[in-house]
Design a protein around this motif. Sequence first.
Motif, PDB file in Angstrom:
ATOM      1  N   ARG A   7       0.878  -1.170   0.000  1.00  0.00           N
ATOM      2  CA  ARG A   7       0.000   0.000   0.000  1.00  0.00           C
ATOM      3  C   ARG A   7       0.908   1.211   0.000  1.00  0.00           C
ATOM      4  O   ARG A   7       1.824   1.321   0.824  1.00  0.00           O
ATOM      5  CB  ARG A   7      -0.886  -0.015   1.240  1.00  0.00           C
ATOM      6  CG  ARG A   7      -1.946   1.071   1.237  1.00  0.00           C
ATOM      7  CD  ARG A   7      -2.834   0.971   2.446  1.00  0.00           C
ATOM      8  NE  ARG A   7      -2.116   1.419   3.644  1.00  0.00           N
ATOM      9  CZ  ARG A   7      -2.589   1.334   4.882  1.00  0.00           C
ATOM     10  NH1 ARG A   7      -3.761   0.789   5.115  1.00  0.00           N
ATOM     11  NH2 ARG A   7      -1.890   1.781   5.883  1.00  0.00           N
ATOM     12  N   VAL A   8       0.683   2.114  -0.953  1.00  0.00           N
ATOM     13  CA  VAL A   8       1.582   3.258  -1.121  1.00  0.00           C
ATOM     14  C   VAL A   8       0.821   4.583  -1.156  1.00  0.00           C
ATOM     15  O   VAL A   8      -0.310   4.652  -1.634  1.00  0.00           O
ATOM     16  CB  VAL A   8       2.432   3.132  -2.413  1.00  0.00           C
ATOM     17  CG1 VAL A   8       3.340   1.905  -2.342  1.00  0.00           C
ATOM     18  CG2 VAL A   8       1.570   3.082  -3.670  1.00  0.00           C
ATOM     19  N   ALA A   9       1.477   5.604  -0.648  1.00  0.00           N
ATOM     20  CA  ALA A   9       0.988   6.965  -0.839  1.00  0.00           C
ATOM     21  C   ALA A   9       1.283   7.395  -2.275  1.00  0.00           C
ATOM     22  O   ALA A   9       0.504   8.110  -2.900  1.00  0.00           O
ATOM     23  CB  ALA A   9       1.643   7.917   0.159  1.00  0.00           C
ATOM     24  N   ARG A  10       2.430   6.882  -2.780  1.00  0.00           N
ATOM     25  CA  ARG A  10       2.792   7.092  -4.185  1.00  0.00           C
ATOM     26  C   ARG A  10       3.901   6.112  -4.538  1.00  0.00           C
ATOM     27  O   ARG A  10       4.640   5.645  -3.667  1.00  0.00           O
ATOM     28  CB  ARG A  10       3.233   8.524  -4.449  1.00  0.00           C
ATOM     29  CG  ARG A  10       4.516   8.919  -3.762  1.00  0.00           C
ATOM     30  CD  ARG A  10       4.948  10.349  -4.125  1.00  0.00           C
ATOM     31  NE  ARG A  10       6.168  10.692  -3.454  1.00  0.00           N
ATOM     32  CZ  ARG A  10       6.282  11.156  -2.222  1.00  0.00           C
ATOM     33  NH1 ARG A  10       5.186  11.354  -1.506  1.00  0.00           N
ATOM     34  NH2 ARG A  10       7.462  11.424  -1.706  1.00  0.00           N
ATOM     35  N   ALA A  11       3.992   5.789  -5.819  1.00  0.00           N
ATOM     36  CA  ALA A  11       5.055   4.915  -6.309  1.00  0.00           C
ATOM     37  C   ALA A  11       5.337   5.277  -7.763  1.00  0.00           C
ATOM     38  O   ALA A  11       4.447   5.702  -8.496  1.00  0.00           O
ATOM     39  CB  ALA A  11       4.651   3.447  -6.200  1.00  0.00           C
ATOM     40  N   ALA A  12       6.597   5.126  -8.144  1.00  0.00           N
ATOM     41  CA  ALA A  12       7.001   5.412  -9.515  1.00  0.00           C
ATOM     42  C   ALA A  12       8.118   4.449  -9.901  1.00  0.00           C
ATOM     43  O   ALA A  12       8.822   3.918  -9.046  1.00  0.00           O
ATOM     44  CB  ALA A  12       7.489   6.855  -9.649  1.00  0.00           C
ATOM     45  N   VAL A  13       8.260   4.227 -11.183  1.00  0.00           N
ATOM     46  CA  VAL A  13       9.339   3.389 -11.697  1.00  0.00           C
ATOM     47  C   VAL A  13      10.035   4.152 -12.820  1.00  0.00           C
ATOM     48  O   VAL A  13       9.389   4.796 -13.649  1.00  0.00           O
ATOM     49  CB  VAL A  13       8.815   2.004 -12.150  1.00  0.00           C
ATOM     50  CG1 VAL A  13       7.806   2.115 -13.268  1.00  0.00           C
ATOM     51  CG2 VAL A  13       9.957   1.086 -12.525  1.00  0.00           C
ATOM     52  N   ARG A  14      11.370   4.069 -12.792  1.00  0.00           N
ATOM     53  CA  ARG A  14      12.200   4.747 -13.795  1.00  0.00           C
ATOM     54  C   ARG A  14      13.065   3.736 -14.522  1.00  0.00           C
ATOM     55  O   ARG A  14      13.550   2.785 -13.927  1.00  0.00           O
ATOM     56  CB  ARG A  14      13.105   5.787 -13.131  1.00  0.00           C
ATOM     57  CG  ARG A  14      12.356   6.931 -12.498  1.00  0.00           C
ATOM     58  CD  ARG A  14      13.333   7.901 -11.772  1.00  0.00           C
ATOM     59  NE  ARG A  14      12.600   8.920 -11.084  1.00  0.00           N
ATOM     60  CZ  ARG A  14      12.137  10.040 -11.619  1.00  0.00           C
ATOM     61  NH1 ARG A  14      12.358  10.279 -12.891  1.00  0.00           N
ATOM     62  NH2 ARG A  14      11.469  10.912 -10.913  1.00  0.00           N
ATOM     63  N   VAL A  15      13.263   3.994 -15.803  1.00  0.00           N
ATOM     64  CA  VAL A  15      14.177   3.225 -16.628  1.00  0.00           C
ATOM     65  C   VAL A  15      15.120   4.229 -17.280  1.00  0.00           C
ATOM     66  O   VAL A  15      14.661   5.194 -17.904  1.00  0.00           O
ATOM     67  CB  VAL A  15      13.427   2.408 -17.703  1.00  0.00           C
ATOM     68  CG1 VAL A  15      14.404   1.705 -18.633  1.00  0.00           C
ATOM     69  CG2 VAL A  15      12.482   1.408 -17.050  1.00  0.00           C
TER      70      VAL A  15
END
Length: 153
Positions: A7-15
Motif C-alpha cells: 500500500r503506497v501513498a505514491r510509487a514510480a518506476v524509472r528506466v
Amino acid sequence: MKAVIQRVARAAVRVDGRKVGEVGPGLLALLGVADGDGEEEAVLLARKTANLRIFSDQRDKMNRSVLETGGGVLVVSNFTLCADTKKGNRPSFDPACEPGQAEELYRFYSQRLREEGVANVANGVFGADMAVELLNDGPVTILLDTDVWKKER
C-alpha cells in the motif's frame, strides 16, 4: 504466480532515469511469474489484488480495497520473486517462467486489473533494469501466491 503488494501513498518506476509509470495513492505490485503459471493464475491474482481490503475505512479498520478508494496500481515485473533458495546462498531462478510467456502474463495481469475496475494501472518496462521509488503507507505489505491457493483447494 506471486505478487508482493504494498500500500503506497505514491510509487514510480524509472528506466534509464526516465519515469515510465507512477501511481499514488494506491498499490505497488511486484509480480513474479513462475514456470507453469497461466491465465488462470493471472485472473485469480488480479481479482485478489483489486479486492484486497487493506485501506482504512472511517473507523480506521483495513476494510476497503483499491477499487473502493479509487487508487491506482503500479505493476512491476520481478522474476526474482520466483527464486529458489533451498540450496546454498546463491538463488536459482530456474523456477521463473521463460521471458516471452512471462511478459504475456504480466501484460494479461495488468489488463485483468483494468477489467476488474482499477481505473489507473501503470507499468514498468518488462525485463528492464528499473529503479522503483515508493512511499509505503503503513507500512502494509502483503504476499500473494497462487500456489498456496491451489494447494488449499
